[in-house]
Structure formats: structure tokens, C-alpha cells
Design an enzyme around this catalytic site. Sequence first.
Site, PDB file in Angstrom:
ATOM      1  N   LYS A 269      29.421 -48.663  -8.826  1.00  0.00           N
ATOM      2  CA  LYS A 269      28.107 -48.092  -9.151  1.00  0.00           C
ATOM      3  C   LYS A 269      27.035 -49.145  -8.917  1.00  0.00           C
ATOM      4  CE  LYS A 269      25.352 -46.307 -13.091  1.00  0.00           C
ATOM      5  NZ  LYS A 269      25.381 -45.801 -14.490  1.00  0.00           N
TER       6      LYS A 269
ATOM      7  N   ASP B   5      18.156 -48.608 -14.172  1.00  0.00           N
ATOM      8  CA  ASP B   5      18.320 -47.269 -14.733  1.00  0.00           C
ATOM      9  C   ASP B   5      17.300 -47.032 -15.838  1.00  0.00           C
ATOM     10  OD1 ASP B   5      19.137 -44.814 -15.590  1.00  0.00           O
ATOM     11  OD2 ASP B   5      21.056 -45.485 -16.434  1.00  0.00           O
TER      12      ASP B   5
ATOM     13  N   LYS C 159      14.828 -43.262 -20.828  1.00  0.00           N
ATOM     14  CA  LYS C 159      15.458 -44.016 -21.914  1.00  0.00           C
ATOM     15  C   LYS C 159      14.393 -44.549 -22.867  1.00  0.00           C
ATOM     16  CE  LYS C 159      19.532 -45.759 -19.420  1.00  0.00           C
ATOM     17  NZ  LYS C 159      20.549 -45.102 -20.244  1.00  0.00           N
TER      18      LYS C 159
ATOM     19  N   ASP D  20      22.842 -52.317 -14.335  1.00  0.00           N
ATOM     20  CA  ASP D  20      23.547 -51.053 -14.084  1.00  0.00           C
ATOM     21  C   ASP D  20      24.172 -51.019 -12.677  1.00  0.00           C
ATOM     22  OD1 ASP D  20      24.425 -48.725 -15.293  1.00  0.00           O
ATOM     23  OD2 ASP D  20      22.710 -47.526 -14.640  1.00  0.00           O
TER      24      ASP D  20
ATOM     25  N   ASP E 145      19.589 -38.925 -16.795  1.00  0.00           N
ATOM     26  CA  ASP E 145      20.115 -40.239 -17.163  1.00  0.00           C
ATOM     27  C   ASP E 145      21.630 -40.338 -16.943  1.00  0.00           C
ATOM     28  OD1 ASP E 145      20.023 -42.823 -18.035  1.00  0.00           O
ATOM     29  OD2 ASP E 145      19.829 -42.330 -20.173  1.00  0.00           O
TER      30      ASP E 145
ATOM     31  N   GLU F 215      23.180 -40.417 -14.253  1.00  0.00           N
ATOM     32  CA  GLU F 215      23.001 -40.550 -12.808  1.00  0.00           C
ATOM     33  C   GLU F 215      24.172 -41.258 -12.126  1.00  0.00           C
ATOM     34  OE1 GLU F 215      21.926 -42.740 -14.907  1.00  0.00           O
ATOM     35  OE2 GLU F 215      22.661 -44.544 -13.921  1.00  0.00           O
TER      36      GLU F 215
ATOM     37  N   ARG G 282      27.411 -40.882 -12.405  1.00  0.00           N
ATOM     38  CA  ARG G 282      28.434 -39.955 -11.898  1.00  0.00           C
ATOM     39  C   ARG G 282      27.926 -39.195 -10.676  1.00  0.00           C
ATOM     40  NH1 ARG G 282      28.601 -37.049 -17.703  1.00  0.00           N
ATOM     41  NH2 ARG G 282      27.924 -39.149 -18.241  1.00  0.00           N
TER      42      ARG G 282
HETATM   43  N1  BES Z   1      23.897 -46.768 -17.314  1.00  0.00           N
HETATM   44  C1  BES Z   1      24.010 -45.847 -18.397  1.00  0.00           C
HETATM   45  C2  BES Z   1      25.158 -46.190 -19.335  1.00  0.00           C
HETATM   46  C3  BES Z   1      25.001 -47.480 -20.100  1.00  0.00           C
HETATM   47  C4  BES Z   1      24.378 -47.474 -21.327  1.00  0.00           C
HETATM   48  C5  BES Z   1      25.525 -48.659 -19.621  1.00  0.00           C
HETATM   49  C6  BES Z   1      24.269 -48.642 -22.041  1.00  0.00           C
HETATM   50  C7  BES Z   1      25.412 -49.835 -20.333  1.00  0.00           C
HETATM   51  C8  BES Z   1      24.786 -49.831 -21.550  1.00  0.00           C
HETATM   52  C9  BES Z   1      24.261 -44.442 -17.854  1.00  0.00           C
HETATM   53  O1  BES Z   1      23.644 -44.157 -16.666  1.00  0.00           O
HETATM   54  C10 BES Z   1      23.717 -43.495 -18.868  1.00  0.00           C
HETATM   55  O2  BES Z   1      22.530 -43.503 -19.073  1.00  0.00           O
HETATM   56  N2  BES Z   1      24.586 -42.693 -19.465  1.00  0.00           N
HETATM   57  C11 BES Z   1      24.179 -41.779 -20.451  1.00  0.00           C
HETATM   58  C12 BES Z   1      24.917 -40.488 -20.187  1.00  0.00           C
HETATM   59  C13 BES Z   1      24.448 -39.347 -21.046  1.00  0.00           C
HETATM   60  C14 BES Z   1      23.049 -38.931 -20.657  1.00  0.00           C
HETATM   61  C15 BES Z   1      25.401 -38.195 -20.885  1.00  0.00           C
HETATM   62  C16 BES Z   1      24.530 -42.325 -21.813  1.00  0.00           C
HETATM   63  O3  BES Z   1      25.578 -42.955 -21.959  1.00  0.00           O
HETATM   64  O4  BES Z   1      23.720 -42.193 -22.729  1.00  0.00           O
HETATM   65 ZN    ZN Z   2      23.231 -45.746 -15.438  1.00  0.00          ZN
HETATM   66 MN    MN Z   3      21.650 -43.481 -16.939  1.00  0.00          MN
END
Ligand code: BES
Ligand code: ZN
Ligand code: MN
Length: 496
Positions: free
Chosen positions: A264, A269, A276, A287, A346, A348, A350
Site C-alpha cells: 500500500k 491519508d 480524519k 500510510d 477513508d 481507501e 483496500r
Molecule cells: N490508513 C488507515 C488505517 C490506519 C489508521 C493506519 C491508523 C495506521 C494508523 C486506513 O486507510 C483507514 O483510514 N482505515 C479506516 C477504515 C474504516 C473507515 C473502515 C479505519 O481504520 O478507521
Molecule cells: Zn489509509
Molecule cells: Mn484511510
Amino acid sequence: MNIDVVQSDVTRVAADGLIVNLFQGVTTPGGATGAVDRALGGLISRLIAAGDLKGKLGEVVIVPAGEPIAATRLAVVGLGEPGAFTLDRVRQVSAEATRALRARGARRVATIVHGAGIGGLDPFEAAVATVEGAVLGLYRFRRYRSERDEQEVEEVLLVEREGDRVAALRTAARRGQILAEAQNLARDLQNEPANILTPRALAERAQTLLTPLGLRVEVYDEAWMRSKGMGALLGVAQGSAEPPRLIVARYDGEVTPAIGLIGKGITFDSGGLSLKPAEGMELMKTDMSGGAAVIGALAAIAQLRPRRAVVGIIPATENMPGGRAQRPGDVVRTMHGKTIEVINTDAEGRLILADALAYAQELGLRPLVDLATLTGAMTVALGRVRTGVFSNDEATLQALLRAGERSGEKLWPMPLDEEYAEQIKSEIADVKNVGGRPAGAVTAAMFLKQMVRETPWVHLDIAGTARAEQTKGYTISGGTGIGVRTLVHFVEQLSN
Ligand code: BES
Ligand code: ZN
Ligand code: MN
């Protein structure tokens, strides 16, 4: 940094820091530590008797030395309980001791190989780990600090008395240096700010780092992605002023099919329109840690030359809320024709991985390993200690877990039962990109599994382990370079 092996009596090696070691509970040191103790008239034994040196894991006691030993400074590092000693502890103590000597201004550090004596470890592997620990433990990211007044260690020497072992130790030292420097390279990429390390910059770095090592690196732009039908990747990219890139790096081994390593590469992000919160958003520059791990692993693979062919794929883009950004509720189509309802912009990672995994299948890569800072839910589940591992194939999973044991990077297998697919069913598309609060890391992995289809595949959710808050052992605060050494071991295992 220069790493080498010197054939010498441990008392005769010239250095401004000599590292020896001590297991907990030992009152009269033996081996190389014993030789130094005797030369110094029992100094180490007296430190133990006085209670100033206990041999606790990671403890470092530094004393001035000098004639009759050639090193001007001595560091005794604690190895902890003899029964609990491991290769990963070798890395940890090597890191603590070299870092402590650097803090005292040492430039030329000599060390014995930890754990090969009464520790009972394989001497070659112990030497690899001693070097890995030193090189990883001395890492720091200083690119943007104007005052460059800090002292660096310039040389690390492994001391070996027996001449017939020097050649094997040199090979071990070189291997340790390659692995650790590759991991430090990944850390450098992670620690770069997102205004510098844009998707284009990441692609350029991949080219300048990997091409000289003999890899072929191709970088594809938006027009190419459009021609391929990569609607999920393009959907994430469209909210950003910075154009996306797809990075493909090839290592031609004689054993095929090539293994696919997919990382990834979100260089920042923000969450997109599903923005966020401000607090901690700066950490989202990391990220792209999965992509960094793939680049680091390929750098090591190019030098260690395993027999198996490998192709690295990194979808690189920002996730931004610009005027053209994708909206919650949008439906996008992947390269292999799956439709995705984007409930939350968010989620993104996947989305971009869906197209990267589809492309990996088109190239015939097998097995596939992806690494991604995919979900906050992964950190809720396993914290900062273990990386969650998901798979659709037991043999590939076991190979990856074995690679993790060799590297010392802690992994943990996670479930992927078909029941979890219920949570990502969409009303209007083939799948939706979020599965609600329960088992968030699993439903994210389930989404990827549907994109992978029949190819053997392993997914590492490194959200909790890609970054460290504190320096300890060979872990330095900031980007950890997680995944690099596990990937290299995995490829080596699948080369035989
Ligand atoms: N990059 C984030 C996940 C992340 C969060 C990595 C904190 C490292 C530290 C990912 O893109 C994300 O935002 N995931 C969301 C998914 C949700 C919207 C289903 C999450 O984990 O909140
Ligand atoms: Zn992310
Ligand atoms: Mn995200």
C-alpha cells in the site's frame, strides 16, 4: 557505515568501544568476556560482585579501558536469562550496546558475536543478528535537522579469534548489513514528510534506489491506469492535485512463477471527504509503509540474489478531499470488473489494493503477499506488538509465519471465515468498502480476499507495527521498516 570482521584476540582489537556480554546470574564471566576480565585484573567480576552489573537483558555498563587491552572503552551488555536467549535478543542487545557507545562518542566499535558461546545459537546466524542489531539500532532520521553536530559510528567490527571462521563470518556480516540497511531504507521512506514524498517522488526513489541494483523498474501514470480500467485506484487519486503512480519492480530469478509483493502506497491519508480528525493526522504520512517495505525487501533481494523471481507492485497515491474527490456512495469498477460501493472514502487502502491485486493476477504472479497499514481496528486487536496475518492458503500462510520467526518480526494468524463476507455485501454493487465496527481488520482482509480470488495470498495488516512511539532495542521511534526482513526470508524459503 563500514562493517567488517577482524581476526584478533579480543583484548588486542583497537577500538574506542569494545562490546562484550554477560548472562544474568553469572558471577565469573567466561569466553571472550572472561578474557577481557582477566586482562583488566578482574574488573568485570568486581562490577558484578558490587552489584553494578547484573546481566539483565539490555543493561549496558560502560567503563574506561585501555592497556593492557587495546580498546579504550569497554561496554558490557546484559543478555538476560540464559534459558530465554534468542536470535531476536541478539539484535536487541547489539542495538542497545552500540547505541550506548555512540552516546559516549565512539566512532569505531568492536563487538564479539553475542550468543554463539553458552547462548547455544548457531554462530553464523548469531553473527547476522549481531550486525542487524547494530545497523538497525544506530538508525536515525536526520535529513531535516540543520545542526549536524552529532557523532556517528563509522565502523563496526566483529572480533573472531579463530582464523578458519573469519570467511564465514564475513559472509554473515555482509548478509546482516544488507538486511538491516534495506530495512533502514524503508524507514527513511516512511519518515519522509508527505510534501516531499509524493507519489511521483516515491516512484522516483524506487527507480534511483533499485535500478542500480539491477532491478527493472517501471512507473505507470494515470492515462495507463485509465487504459487498464483501474477505477478503484483512480477513484482514490481523483481528489488530489498530485497525480498517482503505479510502481512495478522486477527481480529476475530463475525459479518461476514470480512471487508478487504488493505494498500500500498512500503517501498521505487525510481520509478524503470522510475526513480524519486533526489530531494525529500527521502520522498518516506513513500510510505508504507497505510500499516502503516492498522497496526495502527488493533492495535486499537484489543483493542476496535468491533463485526465485519476484515482482513488487506499489499503487501510490494521496487520499485527499479536493473538489474532484470521490464521494461516499460512489460506485467504482476495478480492473478485473468488480464493482465497489464506496461508503467511506477513508477505507481507501483496500480500494487501491483491489486494482494492484488484479494487476498482479494479470501478470501471473503467485503467491501474492500484500502489506498495508490498512485498519485502525488492527491496532485495537493486536496493539503495537504483533502484525496480523490473513490468508486464503494454509501452505503460504505457514511459510510466511516461518519467515516471521526467522526475522524476529512478530506475526499472528487472524481468521477469515466466509461468514465475515456478510458485513461487506452492498445493496447496489458487488461489494462495499466498509463492514462496520465489528472485526474491522477482518472485514478489510475479506474485501481483499474477494479481489484475490483463487491465487494463494497472504495479507499483513501493519497498521499497528509500522510505526513506533519509543526507541527500544533495535526499534527506533518513527517508521520501523516492518516487513522488510520477513519478506526476504519468505522469498528465500520459496526459492528451494
Ligand atoms: N490508513 C488507515 C488505517 C490506519 C489508521 C493506519 C491508523 C495506521 C494508523 C486506513 O486507510 C483507514 O483510514 N482505515 C479506516 C477504515 C474504516 C473507515 C473502515 C479505519 O481504520 O478507521
Ligand atoms: Zn489509509
Ligand atoms: Mn484511510
